[in-house]
Design a protein around this motif. Structure first.
Motif, PDB file in Angstrom:
ATOM      1  N   MET A  36       0.826  -1.196   0.000  1.00  0.00           N
ATOM      2  CA  MET A  36       0.000   0.000   0.000  1.00  0.00           C
ATOM      3  C   MET A  36       0.870   1.259   0.000  1.00  0.00           C
ATOM      4  SD  MET A  36      -3.199   1.062   2.435  1.00  0.00           S
ATOM      5  CE  MET A  36      -4.398   0.003   1.628  1.00  0.00           C
ATOM      6  N   LYS A  37       1.942   1.237   0.762  1.00  0.00           N
ATOM      7  CA  LYS A  37       2.846   2.391   0.778  1.00  0.00           C
ATOM      8  C   LYS A  37       3.455   2.633  -0.602  1.00  0.00           C
ATOM      9  CE  LYS A  37       4.346   1.821   5.563  1.00  0.00           C
ATOM     10  NZ  LYS A  37       5.538   1.532   6.395  1.00  0.00           N
ATOM     11  N   SER A  38       3.634   1.545  -1.367  1.00  0.00           N
ATOM     12  CA  SER A  38       4.221   1.706  -2.705  1.00  0.00           C
ATOM     13  C   SER A  38       3.248   2.399  -3.663  1.00  0.00           C
ATOM     14  CB  SER A  38       4.636   0.350  -3.278  1.00  0.00           C
ATOM     15  OG  SER A  38       3.507  -0.400  -3.680  1.00  0.00           O
ATOM     16  N   LEU A  39       1.984   2.426  -3.310  1.00  0.00           N
ATOM     17  CA  LEU A  39       0.967   3.132  -4.094  1.00  0.00           C
ATOM     18  C   LEU A  39       0.637   4.500  -3.508  1.00  0.00           C
ATOM     19  CD1 LEU A  39      -1.429   0.095  -4.579  1.00  0.00           C
ATOM     20  CD2 LEU A  39      -0.155   1.235  -6.406  1.00  0.00           C
ATOM     21  N   GLY A  40       1.211   4.809  -2.360  1.00  0.00           N
ATOM     22  CA  GLY A  40       0.868   6.017  -1.623  1.00  0.00           C
ATOM     23  C   GLY A  40       1.130   7.324  -2.334  1.00  0.00           C
ATOM     24  N   HIS A  41       1.971   7.310  -3.343  1.00  0.00           N
ATOM     25  CA  HIS A  41       2.228   8.533  -4.120  1.00  0.00           C
ATOM     26  C   HIS A  41       0.983   8.976  -4.886  1.00  0.00           C
ATOM     27  CE1 HIS A  41       2.833   5.277  -6.993  1.00  0.00           C
ATOM     28  NE2 HIS A  41       2.499   6.154  -7.929  1.00  0.00           N
ATOM     29  N   SER A  42       0.053   8.053  -5.086  1.00  0.00           N
ATOM     30  CA  SER A  42      -1.187   8.349  -5.818  1.00  0.00           C
ATOM     31  C   SER A  42      -2.374   7.898  -4.978  1.00  0.00           C
ATOM     32  CB  SER A  42      -1.199   7.616  -7.164  1.00  0.00           C
ATOM     33  OG  SER A  42      -2.489   7.666  -7.743  1.00  0.00           O
ATOM     34  N   ILE A 169       0.871  -9.811  -9.939  1.00  0.00           N
ATOM     35  CA  ILE A 169       1.566  -9.101 -11.012  1.00  0.00           C
ATOM     36  C   ILE A 169       2.199  -7.819 -10.476  1.00  0.00           C
ATOM     37  CG2 ILE A 169       1.208  -7.794 -13.158  1.00  0.00           C
ATOM     38  CD1 ILE A 169      -0.898 -10.012 -13.873  1.00  0.00           C
ATOM     39  N   TYR A 170       1.445  -7.084  -9.678  1.00  0.00           N
ATOM     40  CA  TYR A 170       1.952  -5.817  -9.147  1.00  0.00           C
ATOM     41  C   TYR A 170       3.169  -6.044  -8.252  1.00  0.00           C
ATOM     42  CZ  TYR A 170       2.288  -1.333  -6.858  1.00  0.00           C
ATOM     43  OH  TYR A 170       2.772  -0.146  -6.381  1.00  0.00           O
ATOM     44  N   THR A 171       3.036  -6.903  -7.247  1.00  0.00           N
ATOM     45  CA  THR A 171       4.123  -7.073  -6.275  1.00  0.00           C
ATOM     46  C   THR A 171       5.330  -7.793  -6.861  1.00  0.00           C
ATOM     47  OG1 THR A 171       3.168  -9.105  -5.352  1.00  0.00           O
ATOM     48  CG2 THR A 171       2.541  -7.006  -4.303  1.00  0.00           C
ATOM     49  N   SER A 172       5.099  -8.736  -7.758  1.00  0.00           N
ATOM     50  CA  SER A 172       6.217  -9.471  -8.352  1.00  0.00           C
ATOM     51  C   SER A 172       6.987  -8.609  -9.349  1.00  0.00           C
ATOM     52  CB  SER A 172       5.724 -10.750  -9.030  1.00  0.00           C
ATOM     53  OG  SER A 172       5.225 -11.647  -8.064  1.00  0.00           O
ATOM     54  N   SER A 173       6.283  -7.814 -10.139  1.00  0.00           N
ATOM     55  CA  SER A 173       6.967  -6.938 -11.097  1.00  0.00           C
ATOM     56  C   SER A 173       7.876  -5.945 -10.396  1.00  0.00           C
ATOM     57  CB  SER A 173       5.953  -6.176 -11.948  1.00  0.00           C
ATOM     58  OG  SER A 173       5.199  -7.066 -12.732  1.00  0.00           O
TER      59      SER A 173
END
Length: 186
Positions: A36-42, A169-173
Motif C-alpha cells: 500500500m505504501k508503494s501506491l501512496g504517491h497516488s 503481477i503488481y508485487t512481483s513486477s
C-alpha cells in the motif's frame, strides 16, 4: 535496484492518509503494508487497490479463511513471493489447525500433506483457473456445486482468484520486499 518508493503515513497526502486509515481500521493492523505504501504517491491508485481488496475479501458470502487460502494458493502457483508470504500469514492467523510447515509442504509438494477438504476442492479449482481459465468446464462448476457452493459463491471464488492475480503481477513486477512481520514461503 529498488523499483518502488514508499510513501510513509506522515509524508502522504490527506487523501492517501484516509486510505491508510481505512486499511488500518478495517484490518486492525497498526501499520500500513509495503504494497500500500508503494501506491501512496497516488491516492487514486491506493484507493483503487484497497477498495478492490476490501470489497473482494471482506464482503460476500464466503468465509475469510477460505478467501485467504485461495489468495495464498494462487500466489504460490504464480511464484509471487510477497503475496504468498502475506497470505500465508493471514491463513495461519485465521485457521489455527494449520501450521507454517503445512503450507510450506503444500507449496513445495513435500511429504504427504494435503489440504483439509474444506480448502482442497476450491484450491484445485483455483489452480485450474490460473493454468487456463478457458479450460474451465461445466464439470468443474458442478464439482464445486456438489461440494455445496452456489453459482454466486463460485463467481466470488473467481473474483478472489482474479484479485490475487492482480496483486501477484503488481508485487512481483516490483520485486517487492516483504514486510518485517511476513515469513517467506517461496
Amino acid at each position: 535496484m529498488q523499483r518502488y518508493i514508499l510513501t510513509e503515513y506522515e509524508d502522504a497526502s490527506p487523501e492517501t492518509q484516509a486510505v491508510y486509515d481505512d486499511y488500518m481500521r478495517m484490518t486492525g493492523d497498526s501499520s500500513v503494508p509495503i504494497w500500500m505504501k508503494s501506491l501512496g504517491h497516488s491516492s487514486a491508485l491506493a484507493r483503487a487497490y484497497w477498495e478492490r481488496a476490501k470489497g473482494t475479501l471482506f464482503s460476500g458470502s464466503l468465509p475469510l479463511p477460505l478467501k485467504e487460502m485461495i489468495v495464498f494458493a494462487v500466489s504460490a502457483k504464480h511464484g509471487a513471493r510477497y503475496c504468498s508470504a502475506c497470505h500465508a500469514q493471514s491463513v495461519l492467523g485465521l485457521d489455527k489447525a494449520l501450521e507454517f510447515q503445512d503450507l510450506s509442504n503444500f507449496v513445495h509438494a513435500e511429504a504427504a500433506f494435503t489440504l483439509p477438504p474444506y480448502y482442497e476442492h476450491v484450491v484445485e479449482f483455483a489452480n485450474k483457473v490460473v493454468a487456463d481459465p478457458n479450460q474451465v468446464e461445466d464439470a468443474d462448476f458442478e464439482a464445486l456445486m456438489d461440494e455445496g457452493f452456489s453459482r454466486e459463491e463460485i463467481c466470488e471464488i473467481i473474483a478472489v482468484i482474479d484479485l490475487a492475480s492482480m496483486f501477484n503481477i503488481y508485487t512481483s513486477s516490483l520485486k517487492m520486499d516483504l514486510d518485517p512481520n511476513y515469513r517467506a514461503i517461496l
